[in-house]
Design a protein around this motif. Structure first.
Motif, mmCIF file in Angstrom:
data_model
loop_
_atom_site.group_PDB
_atom_site.id
_atom_site.type_symbol
_atom_site.label_atom_id
_atom_site.label_comp_id
_atom_site.label_asym_id
_atom_site.label_seq_id
_atom_site.Cartn_x
_atom_site.Cartn_y
_atom_site.Cartn_z
ATOM 1 N N ASN A 169 0.857 -1.182 0.000
ATOM 2 C CA ASN A 169 0.000 0.000 0.000
ATOM 3 C C ASN A 169 0.893 1.231 0.000
ATOM 4 O OD1 ASN A 169 -2.476 -1.314 0.013
ATOM 5 N ND2 ASN A 169 -2.516 -1.466 2.222
ATOM 6 N N GLY A 170 1.005 1.841 -1.177
ATOM 7 C CA GLY A 170 1.789 3.061 -1.311
ATOM 8 C C GLY A 170 0.896 4.265 -1.102
ATOM 9 N N GLN A 171 1.379 5.405 -1.521
ATOM 10 C CA GLN A 171 0.609 6.639 -1.409
ATOM 11 C C GLN A 171 -0.352 6.724 -2.593
ATOM 12 O OE1 GLN A 171 3.276 9.964 -0.897
ATOM 13 N NE2 GLN A 171 4.734 8.684 0.203
ATOM 14 N N HIS A 172 -1.614 6.450 -2.361
ATOM 15 C CA HIS A 172 -2.679 6.538 -3.361
ATOM 16 C C HIS A 172 -2.636 5.442 -4.425
ATOM 17 C CE1 HIS A 172 -2.013 10.580 -1.735
ATOM 18 N NE2 HIS A 172 -3.319 10.664 -1.738
ATOM 19 N N TRP A 216 0.827 -1.815 -5.077
ATOM 20 C CA TRP A 216 1.799 -2.589 -5.835
ATOM 21 C C TRP A 216 1.685 -4.034 -5.381
ATOM 22 C CZ3 TRP A 216 5.303 0.032 -9.111
ATOM 23 C CH2 TRP A 216 5.251 1.421 -9.034
ATOM 24 N N MET A 217 1.965 -4.962 -6.289
ATOM 25 C CA MET A 217 2.047 -6.370 -5.933
ATOM 26 C C MET A 217 3.524 -6.744 -6.049
ATOM 27 S SD MET A 217 0.463 -9.126 -4.983
ATOM 28 C CE MET A 217 -1.240 -8.756 -5.291
ATOM 29 N N SER A 218 4.010 -7.461 -5.041
ATOM 30 C CA SER A 218 5.415 -7.838 -5.032
ATOM 31 C C SER A 218 5.562 -9.338 -4.884
ATOM 32 C CB SER A 218 6.147 -7.125 -3.894
ATOM 33 O OG SER A 218 7.490 -7.549 -3.828
ATOM 34 N N GLU A 259 -6.917 -6.678 -1.232
ATOM 35 C CA GLU A 259 -6.851 -7.015 0.188
ATOM 36 C C GLU A 259 -6.311 -8.445 0.271
ATOM 37 O OE1 GLU A 259 -7.665 -5.006 2.718
ATOM 38 O OE2 GLU A 259 -8.523 -3.389 1.503
ATOM 39 N N ASP A 260 -5.732 -8.803 1.401
ATOM 40 C CA ASP A 260 -5.201 -10.160 1.574
ATOM 41 C C ASP A 260 -6.234 -11.227 1.229
ATOM 42 O OD1 ASP A 260 -2.976 -8.852 2.548
ATOM 43 O OD2 ASP A 260 -3.042 -9.747 4.537
ATOM 44 N N ASP A 261 -7.457 -11.031 1.715
ATOM 45 C CA ASP A 261 -8.518 -12.022 1.523
ATOM 46 C C ASP A 261 -8.961 -12.160 0.069
ATOM 47 O OD1 ASP A 261 -8.400 -12.302 4.262
ATOM 48 O OD2 ASP A 261 -10.185 -11.096 4.638
ATOM 49 N N TRP A 262 -8.637 -11.202 -0.758
ATOM 50 C CA TRP A 262 -9.103 -11.221 -2.149
ATOM 51 C C TRP A 262 -8.112 -11.886 -3.109
ATOM 52 C CZ3 TRP A 262 -10.717 -5.371 -2.514
ATOM 53 C CH2 TRP A 262 -11.708 -5.115 -1.557
ATOM 54 N N VAL A 263 -6.896 -12.143 -2.658
ATOM 55 C CA VAL A 263 -5.856 -12.702 -3.535
ATOM 56 C C VAL A 263 -6.315 -14.010 -4.167
ATOM 57 C CG1 VAL A 263 -3.532 -13.723 -3.552
ATOM 58 C CG2 VAL A 263 -3.921 -11.511 -2.446
ATOM 59 N N LEU A 294 1.350 -20.511 0.202
ATOM 60 C CA LEU A 294 1.728 -19.124 -0.082
ATOM 61 C C LEU A 294 1.789 -18.262 1.167
ATOM 62 C CD1 LEU A 294 -0.595 -18.479 -3.154
ATOM 63 C CD2 LEU A 294 1.807 -19.173 -3.192
ATOM 64 N N ILE A 295 2.598 -17.222 1.061
ATOM 65 C CA ILE A 295 2.583 -16.152 2.061
ATOM 66 C C ILE A 295 1.875 -14.978 1.397
ATOM 67 C CG2 ILE A 295 3.981 -14.509 3.370
ATOM 68 C CD1 ILE A 295 6.208 -16.639 3.356
ATOM 69 N N VAL A 296 0.813 -14.516 2.037
ATOM 70 C CA VAL A 296 0.066 -13.354 1.544
ATOM 71 C C VAL A 296 0.045 -12.332 2.666
ATOM 72 C CG1 VAL A 296 -2.144 -12.504 0.686
ATOM 73 C CG2 VAL A 296 -1.379 -14.805 0.056
ATOM 74 N N GLN A 297 0.518 -11.143 2.376
ATOM 75 C CA GLN A 297 0.501 -10.100 3.402
ATOM 76 C C GLN A 297 0.475 -8.719 2.761
ATOM 77 O OE1 GLN A 297 4.153 -11.201 5.463
ATOM 78 N NE2 GLN A 297 5.160 -9.363 4.701
ATOM 79 N N THR A 298 -0.009 -7.771 3.536
ATOM 80 C CA THR A 298 -0.070 -6.379 3.098
ATOM 81 C C THR A 298 0.910 -5.569 3.922
ATOM 82 O OG1 THR A 298 -2.379 -6.601 2.452
ATOM 83 C CG2 THR A 298 -1.572 -4.375 2.836
ATOM 84 N N GLU A 299 1.576 -4.661 3.253
ATOM 85 C CA GLU A 299 2.586 -3.846 3.914
ATOM 86 C C GLU A 299 2.438 -2.394 3.475
ATOM 87 O OE1 GLU A 299 7.447 -3.594 3.629
ATOM 88 O OE2 GLU A 299 6.435 -5.407 2.998
#
Length: 187
Positions: free
Chosen positions: A20-23, A26-28, A42-46, A60-65
Protein backbone atom coordinates in the motif's frame (compact mmCIF):
# COMPACT_ATOMS: atom_id res chain seq x y z
CA UNK A 1 -0.67 -4.47 -15.76
CA UNK A 2 -0.45 -8.11 -16.80
CA UNK A 3 -2.32 -9.91 -14.05
CA UNK A 4 -1.52 -13.47 -15.19
CA UNK A 5 2.19 -12.69 -15.45
CA UNK A 6 2.13 -11.16 -11.95
CA UNK A 7 0.40 -14.32 -10.71
CA UNK A 8 3.15 -16.52 -12.24
CA UNK A 9 5.90 -14.41 -10.65
CA UNK A 10 4.28 -14.53 -7.21
CA UNK A 11 3.60 -18.27 -7.50
CA UNK A 12 7.28 -18.84 -8.36
CA UNK A 13 8.38 -17.19 -5.11
CA UNK A 14 5.28 -18.34 -3.18
CA UNK A 15 4.81 -14.74 -2.01
CA UNK A 16 1.98 -12.33 -2.76
CA UNK A 17 2.93 -9.08 -1.04
CA UNK A 18 0.47 -6.22 -1.40
CA UNK A 19 2.22 -2.89 -1.00
CA UNK A 20 0.00 0.00 0.00
CA UNK A 21 1.79 3.06 -1.31
CA UNK A 22 0.61 6.64 -1.41
CA UNK A 23 -2.68 6.54 -3.36
CA UNK A 24 -1.81 3.31 -5.23
CA UNK A 25 -0.98 -0.34 -4.68
CA UNK A 26 1.80 -2.59 -5.84
CA UNK A 27 2.05 -6.37 -5.93
CA UNK A 28 5.41 -7.84 -5.03
CA UNK A 29 6.96 -11.27 -5.40
CA UNK A 30 9.46 -10.23 -2.66
CA UNK A 31 11.94 -9.31 -5.41
CA UNK A 32 10.12 -6.94 -7.77
CA UNK A 33 7.17 -4.56 -7.61
CA UNK A 34 4.31 -4.28 -10.11
CA UNK A 35 1.78 -1.45 -9.96
CA UNK A 36 -1.83 -2.58 -9.64
CA UNK A 37 -4.29 -0.60 -11.75
CA UNK A 38 -8.08 -0.68 -11.67
CA UNK A 39 -8.56 -2.78 -8.54
CA UNK A 40 -7.87 -2.39 -4.83
CA UNK A 41 -6.41 -5.54 -3.27
CA UNK A 42 -6.85 -7.02 0.19
CA UNK A 43 -5.20 -10.16 1.57
CA UNK A 44 -8.52 -12.02 1.52
CA UNK A 45 -9.10 -11.22 -2.15
CA UNK A 46 -5.86 -12.70 -3.53
CA UNK A 47 -7.37 -16.17 -3.90
CA UNK A 48 -10.35 -14.92 -5.91
CA UNK A 49 -8.55 -12.29 -7.99
CA UNK A 50 -5.81 -14.71 -9.04
CA UNK A 51 -8.09 -17.81 -9.20
CA UNK A 52 -6.01 -19.81 -6.75
CA UNK A 53 -7.04 -23.11 -5.21
CA UNK A 54 -7.17 -23.81 -1.48
CA UNK A 55 -4.18 -26.12 -1.96
CA UNK A 56 -2.16 -23.33 -3.60
CA UNK A 57 -3.12 -20.86 -0.89
CA UNK A 58 -1.77 -23.14 1.85
CA UNK A 59 1.70 -22.92 0.28
CA UNK A 60 1.73 -19.12 -0.08
CA UNK A 61 2.58 -16.15 2.06
CA UNK A 62 0.07 -13.35 1.54
CA UNK A 63 0.50 -10.10 3.40
CA UNK A 64 -0.07 -6.38 3.10
CA UNK A 65 2.59 -3.85 3.91
CA UNK A 66 2.28 -0.05 4.01
CA UNK A 67 5.18 1.76 2.30
CA UNK A 68 5.44 5.53 2.29
CA UNK A 69 8.62 5.96 0.22
CA UNK A 70 8.31 8.32 -2.72
CA UNK A 71 8.96 5.48 -5.17
CA UNK A 72 5.65 3.89 -4.13
CA UNK A 73 3.58 7.02 -4.78
CA UNK A 74 1.50 7.02 -7.95
CA UNK A 75 1.97 10.66 -8.75
CA UNK A 76 5.68 11.18 -8.15
CA UNK A 77 7.68 12.63 -11.02
CA UNK A 78 10.37 10.47 -12.60
CA UNK A 79 13.10 10.18 -10.01
CA UNK A 80 16.41 8.41 -10.07
CA UNK A 81 19.24 8.25 -12.55
CA UNK A 82 18.48 7.49 -16.21
CA UNK A 83 19.26 3.95 -17.34
CA UNK A 84 19.31 2.93 -20.99
CA UNK A 85 18.18 -0.27 -22.63
CA UNK A 86 21.22 -2.17 -23.94
CA UNK A 87 19.55 -5.28 -25.38
CA UNK A 88 18.83 -8.87 -24.47
CA UNK A 89 21.31 -11.69 -23.96
CA UNK A 90 21.07 -15.41 -23.34
CA UNK A 91 22.91 -16.53 -20.19
CA UNK A 92 22.36 -19.10 -17.46
CA UNK A 93 19.66 -20.77 -19.58
CA UNK A 94 17.43 -17.68 -19.71
CA UNK A 95 16.97 -14.39 -21.49
CA UNK A 96 18.35 -11.45 -19.56
CA UNK A 97 17.55 -7.84 -20.32
CA UNK A 98 20.65 -5.66 -20.17
CA UNK A 99 20.64 -2.02 -19.06
CA UNK A 100 23.48 0.47 -19.18
CA UNK A 101 24.02 2.78 -16.24
CA UNK A 102 26.93 5.16 -16.90
CA UNK A 103 28.90 2.43 -18.69
CA UNK A 104 28.11 -0.29 -16.14
CA UNK A 105 25.74 -3.16 -16.91
CA UNK A 106 22.68 -4.29 -14.97
CA UNK A 107 20.74 -7.43 -15.89
CA UNK A 108 17.13 -8.39 -15.24
CA UNK A 109 15.74 -11.85 -16.04
CA UNK A 110 13.03 -11.74 -18.69
CA UNK A 111 10.70 -13.69 -16.38
CA UNK A 112 10.87 -10.86 -13.83
CA UNK A 113 10.10 -8.28 -16.51
CA UNK A 114 7.13 -10.08 -18.13
CA UNK A 115 4.48 -8.52 -15.85
CA UNK A 116 5.72 -5.06 -16.88
CA UNK A 117 5.39 -3.60 -20.36
CA UNK A 118 9.16 -3.32 -20.61
CA UNK A 119 9.28 -3.38 -24.42
CA UNK A 120 6.93 -0.39 -24.68
CA UNK A 121 8.56 1.55 -21.86
CA UNK A 122 9.34 5.20 -22.45
CA UNK A 123 11.90 5.63 -19.68
CA UNK A 124 14.00 3.59 -17.27
CA UNK A 125 15.40 4.95 -14.00
CA UNK A 126 17.69 3.54 -11.33
CA UNK A 127 16.14 4.05 -7.89
CA UNK A 128 16.67 2.70 -4.38
CA UNK A 129 14.10 1.68 -1.81
CA UNK A 130 14.45 2.64 1.87
CA UNK A 131 16.61 -0.45 2.51
CA UNK A 132 19.03 0.69 -0.21
CA UNK A 133 18.13 -2.03 -2.71
CA UNK A 134 18.65 -1.10 -6.36
CA UNK A 135 15.59 -1.17 -8.60
CA UNK A 136 15.06 -0.29 -12.24
CA UNK A 137 11.86 1.73 -12.49
CA UNK A 138 10.00 1.07 -15.75
CA UNK A 139 7.94 4.02 -16.97
CA UNK A 140 5.21 3.90 -19.56
CA UNK A 141 4.32 7.52 -20.11
CA UNK A 142 4.04 9.45 -16.87
CA UNK A 143 3.56 6.45 -14.57
CA UNK A 144 5.95 3.88 -13.19
CA UNK A 145 4.51 0.44 -13.97
CA UNK A 146 7.15 -1.71 -12.31
CA UNK A 147 10.31 -1.62 -10.28
CA UNK A 148 12.55 -4.55 -11.08
CA UNK A 149 15.56 -5.81 -9.12
CA UNK A 150 18.76 -6.36 -11.07
CA UNK A 151 20.46 -9.69 -10.52
CA UNK A 152 23.31 -9.66 -7.96
CA UNK A 153 26.52 -7.91 -9.04
CA UNK A 154 28.71 -11.02 -8.74
CA UNK A 155 26.53 -12.95 -11.20
CA UNK A 156 26.24 -9.91 -13.50
CA UNK A 157 30.04 -9.64 -13.52
CA UNK A 158 30.35 -13.30 -14.62
CA UNK A 159 27.83 -12.69 -17.41
CA UNK A 160 29.62 -9.57 -18.65
CA UNK A 161 33.00 -11.35 -18.50
CA UNK A 162 31.67 -14.28 -20.55
CA UNK A 163 30.07 -11.97 -23.12
CA UNK A 164 33.29 -9.95 -23.45
CA UNK A 165 35.29 -13.12 -23.97
CA UNK A 166 32.88 -14.41 -26.62
CA UNK A 167 32.65 -11.03 -28.32
CA UNK A 168 36.42 -10.74 -28.69
CA UNK A 169 36.71 -13.94 -30.74
CA UNK A 170 36.68 -13.75 -34.52
CA UNK A 171 33.55 -14.85 -36.32
CA UNK A 172 34.00 -17.75 -38.70
CA UNK A 173 33.35 -16.73 -42.29
CA UNK A 174 33.15 -13.00 -41.56
CA UNK A 175 35.36 -10.51 -43.34
CA UNK A 176 36.33 -7.33 -41.61
CA UNK A 177 38.90 -4.62 -42.17
CA UNK A 178 41.65 -6.47 -40.26
CA UNK A 179 41.27 -9.68 -42.27
CA UNK A 180 40.84 -8.16 -45.73
CA UNK A 181 42.49 -10.25 -48.40
CA UNK A 182 42.74 -13.38 -46.23
CA UNK A 183 40.83 -16.51 -47.02
CA UNK A 184 37.64 -16.54 -44.91
CA UNK A 185 38.52 -19.98 -43.52
CA UNK A 186 41.73 -18.65 -41.97
CA UNK A 187 39.95 -16.25 -39.64
Amino acid sequence: MRLQAIKRRCLDTKKFFIINGQHCQWMSDAINYYRIVGIWMEDDWVQDVFALTDKQMKKLIVQTEPRKEAIFAEDYPAIGEPVSWAGAVWAFEQVLYAFDYNGAMLYIPEAWAKPANIEGATDYRLVRDDEGNLLIAVYNGMFCDAMLSPIPADIAKRISRALTELGSRPVYGAKDDMNEGQDEREV
